[in-house]
Structure formats: C-alpha cells, structure tokens
Design an enzyme around this catalytic site. Structure first.
Site, PDB file in Angstrom:
ATOM      1  N   ASP A   1       9.818 -21.278 -25.459  1.00  0.00           N
ATOM      2  CA  ASP A   1      11.126 -20.918 -26.004  1.00  0.00           C
ATOM      3  C   ASP A   1      10.988 -20.694 -27.492  1.00  0.00           C
ATOM      4  OD1 ASP A   1      13.404 -20.554 -24.426  1.00  0.00           O
ATOM      5  OD2 ASP A   1      13.444 -22.660 -23.875  1.00  0.00           O
ATOM      6  N   THR A   2      11.699 -19.709 -28.007  1.00  0.00           N
ATOM      7  CA  THR A   2      11.514 -19.268 -29.387  1.00  0.00           C
ATOM      8  C   THR A   2      12.772 -18.528 -29.827  1.00  0.00           C
ATOM      9  OG1 THR A   2       9.108 -19.023 -29.066  1.00  0.00           O
ATOM     10  CG2 THR A   2      10.058 -17.764 -30.853  1.00  0.00           C
ATOM     11  N   ALA A   3      12.921 -18.311 -31.122  1.00  0.00           N
ATOM     12  CA  ALA A   3      13.985 -17.453 -31.634  1.00  0.00           C
ATOM     13  C   ALA A   3      13.369 -16.400 -32.546  1.00  0.00           C
ATOM     14  CB  ALA A   3      15.019 -18.270 -32.396  1.00  0.00           C
TER      15      ALA A   3
END
Length: 509
Positions: free
Chosen positions: A324-326
């Site tokens: 998960d990342t932005a």
C-alpha cells in the site's frame, strides 16, 4: 495542478499553489494530509521518493528518502530466533523512517515555504477531525481482522472502542501534537529528540533493534535519475534501491519487439512476459547501492534488454502483488514539476503505533531476504530493494508526463500500462488511468507465481490468457490494481488524471 488519491489532500495542495507556493511545497502539504486522511497508505514513520523538475534551472533531480535497517539488524539473529523468512509485520520490519528528512531536503533545495506553513492543514485535520471517507473507514475497520493490533493502535484508530464509520468526524489528537512539534522544531524534532526516543523505545520494547543512533545518523540522498528512451521519449526513473529501472527494462523489451499488438490478449501476453522477465532480473540485480554488484543503470541499459529478451518467451513468474502506498504529483504555473510517492509498504505498515505520538511505523524491512547469498539479504545499515518509483517522461528535453502509482511490486507493470496507453495508443491521460488493468503476481500465499489478476473490463481474457500459460482470474477488488495519477504538460496546457479506484481529485486553478 495537483493530483492525489484523496480530495482533501489535493485541495490542501491546491491552496498552497494559490498562496504562492510551488509544486514541491504543494506535494509536501499533500503528503502530510494523506497521512491523516489515508493513514494505511503513508505516514511519518515511512519512506518517500521524490523526482523534481526545476523549470528555472532546467534540471531534473531525484531524492531517495528511504531509510536503512538498524545497524544492529542481521539475518543471522533472526534465523537464530527461529525465523526462516523475514517477518511481515512487527518490530523487525521497522527500518529508519525517511519521510520527514526527505521533506526537509526537498524544501531546502527546491521549496519556497516551510514546514510551519505546509503541515498546518494536516495538523488541523488531525486536531479538529474530518469526515472519514468510505475507503479509509473500510481499511481501518478491516485491519484488526488481518493482523493482531495493540492498545495503541486501537486507541488511535478505534478511539470509541469500535471501528469508525464513513462520514464520522475522525480526530487524531496525538498526531496533531506531533505535527505541531515538527512545525516548530523541523526534522531534528523527529530524528534527535523526544520523538526519536519514543520511536526507538517502542520498537525495542517489542524486541526490535532500532536505536537512537540509527535515527540521528540518517540523511536522505540526492540522486541522479536514470534516463532511457521509449518510442523517442525520455523515460526518467529513480535509480536503485528503487525498482524504477524495472519499468525501463520492460519498455526496452517491448521496443525490441517492434510495434505493439492491438490492445487485447496478444498485447497483454507480451507485456506480461516482458514484466516477468524484467522482475526476475530486478530480483537478481537491485538492492541498496552500497551492496550492488551491477551499475545502478543496469536494468535500463539496452544490452540488458537484449540479453533478457532471450528468456522472455518462457517467463511466467511474478513477484507478490502486495503493498500500500500513496502517489501524488503537482505542476505549478512556473513549470516546476514534482512526482512523489510515500509509503509504509503494507497497509498500516508494521502495525506499530508509537504511544502518545500517533506515528505509524513502516514494514519496509519485510522486503529483505534471510537467504544466504541473496543480493537483498538483510544487513545492518542496508537499504532494501524498494518498490517506490515516481516518474516523469520528457519530450524535447522538458517534462511531458508526470506519473506514478501505488501498488507495491506491480508499480512497474502499472506504469508500463499507463505509458504504453499514452505513447503507443494515443490515449489522453484520463483514459489511460481509467482503463482496466492487470497485475502479475500472487496476492494470497497459496496463489501460483504465474497468477495474473484481471480487473473488471478484462473478463473476456481470462480463458485466453490461461491458454497462454497464465493462472488468470478476475479480481473485483479495485485497490489491487493500484491508484495511479498523471499530469500531461502540452504547450502550456495541463491535463490531469485522478484514479477512479480511489477517492481521488485532480485539482487545478
């Protein structure tokens, strides 16, 4: 223009641009707000990578804001403790957080405003609260069923003793206090003060090796982006320990094949084989630069593509499709561009919330290997191979596309699909981002290595790709295909694309 996976974050970045800040200033503000409103994807206890174009200087810069393993960490210690593989959560996955130092570096070199101004929106959202979005509420509600959480996690994210609901005003007072400390004390308040002591004390209490000297000695690193070409465009990516050059190898392999087949099974099979071959080369080559045997641009080199192409026909294995990342980006009126990405690796990272601070700590160390002789084996002070890879595409020497995506290992695959859609098919950036995607690699532990996950819209290809040797299946969960964002710069006109898979916003004024 600002693009991010959450509308509150994009609006905060746009406000910075309206107030006279530049693209880098805007991205710092966006990043901080994302940590409040989308906490599973990024946080103060994680890493970040930044690619920046300074229009006035006509210069492309890269900043590696990833932190190393603790100096006292070792594969031998974990093996002796009974681990056969790297833990995936908990204190042994915590590496030095690079985010705050990266903010300090990019602002000192490229920004116009300080943390006192740029963290103010995030501090206000954490202190006063904000309406929790449906996606954030889903993540926060689900996480305790996926992995054990302690009282500090529950006090932070389930403050009423239950999962908060979408639309509920969600406050994080400890995190607000931490932001105020950073607004007043800057990066040193994080790496050499009470916060640093609390971070290390909590990790050590849980059995991890992170120490004060690890934080005090940390500095992010300015690096030179790696450049390659595809169909006459310049592809700019981060050098190792980022996996960015994996994208360049995929594109080089595709270019060796000539004109791409029409969109459909034949093209997807070709791109899947190119991805499988490129990831295999990545895993044998890329790690912390201080431990690499090959040149940092090895995967982007045309000779590597020519060699790897020989085994592409039979390539079928993919890396685990998790993480998960932005990703977020901005372009200002002067033409400065910022392509940035920040992460905890898995959703909620290590699962550790530092008491009384609201800080989530990353699980980036989970990517290390314990296998003897493995190029990415855990060593004290070593940075692991990193999935984060912000990018740009240049045309005639200046930025044309600013692009990136969350999604863990598949980020190189996702970016390859975005760029071929724009460059080979002539899609506008919105159509490229919205088009149904695939990812190669297992999601669950019992998935085979040749698993191909297909998004709704590619339903008709399951049977045909299976006949090509892939374990193809339809996956309804759209987060599995990443949240991508792009800005196109064309004769002074900006076109932004926000991913419909998230609660995204491309904001302009």
């Amino acid at each position: 223009m600002v693009c991010s996976p959450n509308h509150l974050a994009s609006a905060a970045g746009l406000d910075v641009l309206k107030a006279g800040g530049n693209a880098v200033d805007a991205c710092v503000a966006v990043n901080a707000v994302l940590q409040v409103v989308y906490p599973p994807t990024c946080h103060l206890g994680g890493d970040g990578f930044w690619m920046i174009w300074l229009a006035g200087e006509q210069e492309l810069l890269g900043l590696n804001g990833s932190g190393p393993a603790a100096a006292a960490a070792s594969a031998e210690a974990l093996l002796a403790a009974g681990h056969s593989t790297m833990p995936q959560r908990g204190p042994h996955t915590v590496t030095v957080p690079g985010c705050v130092d990266a903010w300090s570096e990019v602002l000192a070199r490229c920004g116009t405003l300080g943390l006192d101004r740029l963290l103010a929106p995030a501090e206000r959202f954490a202190r006063e609260g904000f309406p929790l979005s449906p996606k954030a509420a889903l993540w926060i509600g689900l996480f305790p069923s996926l992995t054990p959480v302690d009282e500090f996690w529950r006090n932070t994210y389930w403050p009423q003793g239950r999962a908060p609901e979408a639309g509920e005003n969600f406050r994080q007072p400890d995190l607000a206090s931490t932001y105020r400390g950073l607004m007043e004390g800057g990066r040193d308040a994080f790496y050499d003060g009470e916060l640093a002591e609390r971070i290390c004390a909590r990790v050590q209490e849980l059995g991890g090796p992170l120490a004060l000297d690890d934080l005090r000695g940390y500095r992010s690193e300015w690096v030179e982006p790696v450049l390659s070409t595809y169909r006459g465009r310049t592809i700019a990516q981060m050098p190792p320990n980022s996996q960015g050059t994996t994208l360049q190898l995929i594109l080089n392999l595709l270019e060796l094949e000539g004109e791409l087949p029409a969109r459909g099974v034949e093209r997807h099979d070709l791109m899947l084989r190119a991805s499988a071959a490129a990831y295999d080369e990545r895993d044998r080559t890329v790690t912390c630069p201080n431990w690499m045997e090959a040149p940092l641009n090895a995967l982007a080199d045309g000779g590597t593509a020519a060699r790897v192409r020989a085994g592409m026909a039979g390539a079928r294995a993919g890396a685990p499709a998790d993480g998960d990342t932005a990703y977020f980006c901005a372009v200002d009126e002067a033409g400065n561009c910022c392509s940035a990405i920040q992460s905890l690796y898995f959703g909620f990272g290590s699962g550790i919330v530092v008491p009384d601070t609201g800080i989530l700590l990353q699980a980036r160390g989970a990517f290390f290997s314990l296998q003897p002789g493995h190029i990415n084996r855990l060593e004290g002070g070593k940075r692991t191979l990193h999935t984060l890879m912000p990018g740009m595409v240049l045309r005639d020497g200046s930025p044309w596309l600013v692009h990136g995506a969350m999604g863990g290992n598949p980020q190189a695959q996702i970016n390859a699909q975005l760029l071929t859609s724009v460059i080979d098919d002539g899609f506008d950036v919105s159509a490229a981002v919205s088009a149904p995607r695939w990812t190669l690699g297992p999601i669950a532990t019992d998935d085979p290595a040749n698993t191909v996950n297909l998004e709704p819209g590619l339903d008709d290809e399951v049977e045909q790709l299976t006949s090509c040797g892939w374990a193809a299946r339809l996956v309804e969960h759209r987060d599995a295909f990443g949240h991508a964002h792009m800005i196109e710069i064309n004769d002074g006109e900006l076109r932004g694309a926000a991913d419909p898979r998230a609660e995204s916003l491309a904001a302009a004024w």
